[in-house]
Design an enzyme around this catalytic site. Sequence first.
Site, PDB file in Angstrom:
ATOM      1  N   SER A  51     -76.047 -41.359-102.052  1.00 29.87           N
ATOM      2  CA  SER A  51     -75.012 -41.641-101.062  1.00 29.87           C
ATOM      3  C   SER A  51     -74.054 -40.455-100.919  1.00 29.87           C
ATOM      4  CB  SER A  51     -74.289 -42.930-101.442  1.00 29.87           C
ATOM      5  OG  SER A  51     -73.822 -43.548-100.288  1.00 29.87           O
ATOM      6  N   LYS A  84     -74.991 -36.425-100.655  1.00 26.48           N
ATOM      7  CA  LYS A  84     -74.517 -35.341 -99.785  1.00 26.48           C
ATOM      8  C   LYS A  84     -74.134 -34.142-100.671  1.00 26.48           C
ATOM      9  CE  LYS A  84     -71.958 -38.903 -97.073  1.00 26.48           C
ATOM     10  NZ  LYS A  84     -72.906 -39.680 -96.354  1.00 26.48           N
ATOM     11  N   TRP A 144     -76.543 -48.458 -92.380  1.00 23.21           N
ATOM     12  CA  TRP A 144     -75.383 -47.562 -92.256  1.00 23.21           C
ATOM     13  C   TRP A 144     -75.796 -46.096 -92.471  1.00 23.21           C
ATOM     14  CZ3 TRP A 144     -70.911 -47.679 -90.060  1.00 23.21           C
ATOM     15  CH2 TRP A 144     -69.848 -46.876 -90.482  1.00 23.21           C
ATOM     16  N   HIS A 200     -78.609 -50.535 -99.766  1.00 25.28           N
ATOM     17  CA  HIS A 200     -78.069 -49.305-100.335  1.00 25.28           C
ATOM     18  C   HIS A 200     -77.969 -49.380-101.862  1.00 25.28           C
ATOM     19  CE1 HIS A 200     -75.926 -45.624 -99.581  1.00 25.28           C
ATOM     20  NE2 HIS A 200     -74.837 -46.025-100.203  1.00 25.28           N
TER      21      HIS A 200
HETATM   22  C1  GCU Z   1     -69.530 -44.972 -97.310  1.00 24.65           C
HETATM   23  C2  GCU Z   1     -69.709 -43.776 -96.400  1.00 24.65           C
HETATM   24  C3  GCU Z   1     -71.084 -43.148 -96.563  1.00 24.65           C
HETATM   25  C4  GCU Z   1     -71.346 -42.856 -98.032  1.00 24.65           C
HETATM   26  C5  GCU Z   1     -71.168 -44.128 -98.825  1.00 24.65           C
HETATM   27  C6  GCU Z   1     -71.316 -43.981-100.337  1.00 24.65           C
HETATM   28  O1  GCU Z   1     -70.335 -46.026 -96.890  1.00 24.65           O
HETATM   29  O2  GCU Z   1     -69.485 -44.205 -95.093  1.00 24.65           O
HETATM   30  O3  GCU Z   1     -71.163 -41.943 -95.821  1.00 24.65           O
HETATM   31  O4  GCU Z   1     -72.607 -42.301 -98.206  1.00 24.65           O
HETATM   32  O5  GCU Z   1     -69.846 -44.610 -98.625  1.00 24.65           O
HETATM   33  O6  GCU Z   1     -71.047 -42.944-100.891  1.00 24.65           O
HETATM   34  O7  GCU Z   1     -71.655 -44.992-100.970  1.00 24.65           O
END
Ligand code: GCU
Length: 415
Positions: A252, A256, A343, A393
């Site tokens: 997540s 990144k 998402w 997720h």
């Molecule tokens: C939020 C955010 C995402 C990210 C996520 C996470 O949902 O919008 O971009 O990847 O958090 O880190 O769990």
Amino acid sequence: MRLPLAFLLGATSLCAQTHTTNVDERKVPAYTLPALAVGEAKDWPRQRAALLAQFAHHVHGRTPATPGKIRVRVDGERDDCLGGLAHRTLLHIDLPELPGWHGMDVLLYVPQQAKAPVPCFFGLNFAGNQSVTDESDVPSTVAWLEDGPNVLAHHALPTSAGADASSWPLRTVVAHGFAIATVHYGDLEPDHKDGWRDGVRGAFAAKDATTHEGDAAWGAVGAWAFGLSRLVDHLVTDPRLDPARLAVVGHSRLGKAALWAGVQDERIALVIANESGEGGAALMRRDFGETIGDLVHNFPHWFCPRFAEYANAPERCPVDAHQLLALCAPRLLYVASARDDWWCDPRGEFLAAQHASAAWEPFGKRGLPAGDWPANHVRIGNEVGYHVRPGEHGLTPADWRHFLDFAELHWSQKH
Ligand code: GCU
């Protein structure tokens, strides 16, 4: 696991109440991706450097040069960990020439039976090193933590011990002959708008204010990625580990960060981005799930200030996710998605990896094949690997099984 904020608040993006989050494949508007310039293998270092500079300019900001060398302190060692499978080391790493940063705590497990240097997975964790292991003598993190069921006023409660262990299947990884190391991301920078003051970005700004100025100043994702590279500084010196077989893993937002660390730091041989979504592996021009507008509204501290210019106009951003993934070429790349993780736009993550694959061709290597989004748990690709699993997720043992298979496929043949 984290639920997307927009999910909790309804399906309308928070950015500009004008954009409604699209989760309907039939409503994805047509888009044109920026071309991925791929020439001959000899041209790639130059093309790669130019593309990397674009990502720094438009998305992540500039990573400052590392001042001096890391300092490593051993805080604890044990031979009988994970049921006798592993040797465990607790380390503290900091930078004497960056005194404003308090440093980071590393939890490292190395297989007991290793006869030759072993490959190593490493990555950042969300909730402190104590949360990834059921070994009660791993100290709780003292750095900022996000409040949640096991965290109160940013401090770990006793229940946080082992709470995230399912995302870090330590025994399985070590039993397969891999070492594994992790650091809590809050050690690099607390994850909120003012967190930079208490992390590496603040420490750099105290030395040189220009690191925090301008549209291309780095963001928190850059700071987290910086920490991953300082961990690599250490891993490459540990004689028990094979410096040519280091695999970064991130989920997540930390996916990144793993990607941004992996594209910048060529010592990382395998880059694994699990459900990294918008600003990670998902195509930004594909309007499905989270948008740049959502990202910069909800997490204004993650990226460089210039990235906000593309909030409602991803087509104006000169780069897109397939190019970020391509920056890993010709090294190994693995992208993973979850089918119901709308998402993160799981199909957009797959398409980005597929479009990126051309970058491996000049090296006689193969990425993902052409074709449709694969069925659940069908791992596809060669030097670029991909799977989608059913469900929502999260970083799960099932994802790790694919990561291990992919790493073993490439690394056991050669060593
Ligand atoms: C939020 C955010 C995402 C990210 C996520 C996470 O949902 O919008 O971009 O990847 O958090 O880190 O769990």
